[in-house]
Design a protein around this motif. Sequence first.
Motif, mmCIF file in Angstrom:
data_model
loop_
_atom_site.group_PDB
_atom_site.id
_atom_site.type_symbol
_atom_site.label_atom_id
_atom_site.label_comp_id
_atom_site.label_asym_id
_atom_site.label_seq_id
_atom_site.Cartn_x
_atom_site.Cartn_y
_atom_site.Cartn_z
ATOM 1 N N ILE A 185 0.860 -1.179 0.000
ATOM 2 C CA ILE A 185 0.000 0.000 0.000
ATOM 3 C C ILE A 185 0.899 1.233 0.000
ATOM 4 N N THR A 187 1.384 5.423 0.176
ATOM 5 C CA THR A 187 0.767 6.650 0.676
ATOM 6 C C THR A 187 1.446 7.863 0.054
ATOM 7 N N GLY A 217 0.146 -1.755 -6.639
ATOM 8 C CA GLY A 217 -0.514 -1.799 -5.343
ATOM 9 C C GLY A 217 -1.528 -0.687 -5.166
ATOM 10 N N LEU A 218 -2.215 -0.697 -4.032
ATOM 11 C CA LEU A 218 -3.200 0.328 -3.690
ATOM 12 C C LEU A 218 -2.495 1.630 -3.346
ATOM 13 N N ASN A 219 -2.992 2.753 -3.876
ATOM 14 C CA ASN A 219 -2.436 4.071 -3.582
ATOM 15 C C ASN A 219 -3.463 4.895 -2.816
ATOM 16 N N ALA A 226 -4.448 4.590 4.894
ATOM 17 C CA ALA A 226 -3.463 3.515 4.779
ATOM 18 C C ALA A 226 -3.627 2.527 5.927
ATOM 19 N N ALA A 229 -6.817 0.530 5.309
ATOM 20 C CA ALA A 229 -6.631 -0.448 4.238
ATOM 21 C C ALA A 229 -5.831 -1.651 4.724
ATOM 22 N N ALA A 237 1.112 -1.651 4.755
ATOM 23 C CA ALA A 237 1.228 -0.200 4.677
ATOM 24 C C ALA A 237 2.434 0.273 5.469
#
Length: 304
Positions: A185, A187, A217-219, A226, A229, A237
């Motif tokens: 994740i 940030t 990945g997830l931003n 974060a 998530a 994260a």
Amino acid sequence: MSAPPPLNAIRAFEVAARSGSFVQAGAELGVTSAAVSQQVKALEVHLGKRLFLRQGNRIALTDAGRAIYPRIEAALGELAAVTAELMSGRDRARLIVSVLPSVAELFLAPALRGFDGLGGVEVRIEEDPVIFARDGVDLRITYGAHAYPDHHAETLFRDRLVPVAAPGFAAPECGLKHLPDGAFIHTNWGPAYATQPSWAAWFASKGLSRRPELRAGLNVGTTSFAVAAARAGLGVALVPERIAGGEIGSGCLVLANPGALTMSWDYVLVWPHALQRKPSLRALIAHLKARAVEGSDDGLEDRA
């Protein structure tokens, strides 16, 4: 005793100096840019000093303007605070605290427990920078004091970035270097910050050259998201340890690797010099600093 300058002229100067534009100052004050320019000229005549260098549509503070701006900004902030107290109808002074979103949720909310003046506190969730004089803000809690060079600032704490995940998602023995890029994740705090919670920097601090692909990945844009998530099992994260301390201490998150990266700046308390002696503000500052010290004794660092 010489007569004080007109208040409208002082206000016009403060807004123009802060915004760097007569046009923007006029928009904020609800007048034309020419009216702002006339007010500033009146102040210059009164003081016998040139306050701005005018270069076409651009303006810049002179040495004289830079010398008086911090004191004028502080004085207007004090005036706004006094006015708010008188109009509030409360016996005790009202405190307006401006704070970053993630710091508000993960640090400030639990830190306010036990503060005697809680009923007089108003919390505003805002991004940097905030305008103390315009908004009547008493205290700002933020990351780094670089946006507030003309205010008083004290360190709250220096944090470290640690990798966290939901229990069972990534055990420390797994090794983050073996995780797929999609498991990270990322940030991004936005353009106002030169430093970010970077996985590349974290791996470099461990002597590794890995740079997880951002697009895999997830931003997210905030530390609080974060944390949420990671808690939801969406990945690992990189978060400030003290800020996420409640989640780690409760077991909702676990350290996914025994490594930490010291952050570039301190989390700080910022307030106008003019409010230095305000009793309710001093009490809140002392309370928050005490809670920050208590947090440093919770042993989070030892878990990393």
